[in-house]
Design a protein around this motif. Sequence first.
Motif, PDB file in Angstrom:
ATOM      1  N   TYR A 194      -2.555   2.739  -2.661  1.00  0.00           N
ATOM      2  CA  TYR A 194      -1.422   2.131  -2.907  1.00  0.00           C
ATOM      3  C   TYR A 194      -1.115   2.500  -4.352  1.00  0.00           C
ATOM      4  O   TYR A 194      -2.283   2.366  -5.269  1.00  0.00           O
ATOM      5  CB  TYR A 194      -1.281   0.793  -2.658  1.00  0.00           C
ATOM      6  N   VAL A 204       2.912   4.091  -0.968  1.00  0.00           N
ATOM      7  CA  VAL A 204       1.766   4.585  -0.314  1.00  0.00           C
ATOM      8  C   VAL A 204       1.577   6.229  -0.640  1.00  0.00           C
ATOM      9  O   VAL A 204       2.735   6.793  -0.772  1.00  0.00           O
ATOM     10  CB  VAL A 204       1.967   4.715   1.288  1.00  0.00           C
ATOM     11  N   LYS A 215       5.318   0.491   0.734  1.00  0.00           N
ATOM     12  CA  LYS A 215       4.282  -0.346   1.431  1.00  0.00           C
ATOM     13  C   LYS A 215       5.013  -1.422   2.077  1.00  0.00           C
ATOM     14  O   LYS A 215       6.097  -2.096   1.542  1.00  0.00           O
ATOM     15  CB  LYS A 215       3.205  -0.815   0.602  1.00  0.00           C
ATOM     16  N   ASP A 220      -0.582  -3.311   6.190  1.00  0.00           N
ATOM     17  CA  ASP A 220      -1.722  -4.021   5.431  1.00  0.00           C
ATOM     18  C   ASP A 220      -3.049  -4.024   6.225  1.00  0.00           C
ATOM     19  O   ASP A 220      -4.079  -4.459   5.603  1.00  0.00           O
ATOM     20  CB  ASP A 220      -1.105  -5.704   5.681  1.00  0.00           C
TER      21      ASP A 220
END
Length: 331
Positions: A194, A204, A215, A220
């Motif tokens: 990230y 990303v 993101k 996650d």
Amino acid sequence: MSRKATQKAPGRSSSQGRPHKPQPSRQGKPLPKRTAPRPHPLRKALRLAKYAGFFVLLAVLVKSLMAFHPLERLESWGLRHSQQAGLQVRHFVLEDAEGAVMGQLDLQNCAEGVSGLLDAACFRRGPSGTVLFTPVHDILAALGMEAGQPVLNFDPRQARQALLALPWVSDAIVRRQLPATVAVRLTERRAAAYWEESPGRLWVVDGQGRRIVRKSYALDRFPLYVLRGAEAPSRLPELTALLARQPRIQAWVIAAEWVNGRRWTLTLRNGVEILLPETGAAAAFDQLAAEQERHKLFTRGFQRITILPDHSIVFTPLPQPDSKNAKKSAP
């Protein structure tokens, strides 16, 4: 055999044994050699013009053949007769990069109303365990297929260009399988890290540091470390090679910041910061791994570990709470 018998007879050649005919001469001088007559300039020009005309005719013939496009004429003929013959797109097959079937779709049973759009909920998962980041409805929208569409009216090249415009797709192979199937093989980019463009704004990025998507909460579950710094994405291949030298240390890293365009600062999962030097970062990283193996530096209560260019290590302890304030805050 005597020496006289082996001598060559006068008037005979040594190779064929035939008598040698002397060339006639004038006043005892040999005749001059004959030379080929020089071609007339006009004849030479006519010969060049003939060759030039041949090449011009050949170029015109090639150009006319290229403009004929027999395959396109055959395809246009097929478009007129494909619907009469029942050659319509009925099945869609999605494959992963290895060619394993990830799922398929029956177009006739998944049309929504009169619009003819395809319903991604009808997509049946296949035996492949590969999970795509690209949503199925985005793939179907890029293909632009409709229920009842003639299969020869579907353009694989145009569909491939539309798929390559999707953020996660790095390569795509689109093909028609007669009589009624369209197959797509997708290769997606691999998320590597990230990148924090600004506080709270994460992207990303792939292994080359190229941005893919913003993101979201759906990502996650992927344990990727965070890059900080404007030039950090372009330095990602260098950082990846550095961390790969010591996998045990790499498992501790949750963030990496490219500081002032000179060096890396690594943040571990317990909050300890590792300041690597500008030069000799690989040797310093190996030294850090050796010290961690012997002395367990990451759990000794240090706030910061600085490795200097001469490979000496400076430890900064965690700040101790003030004893007076601690007594006042006690109940």
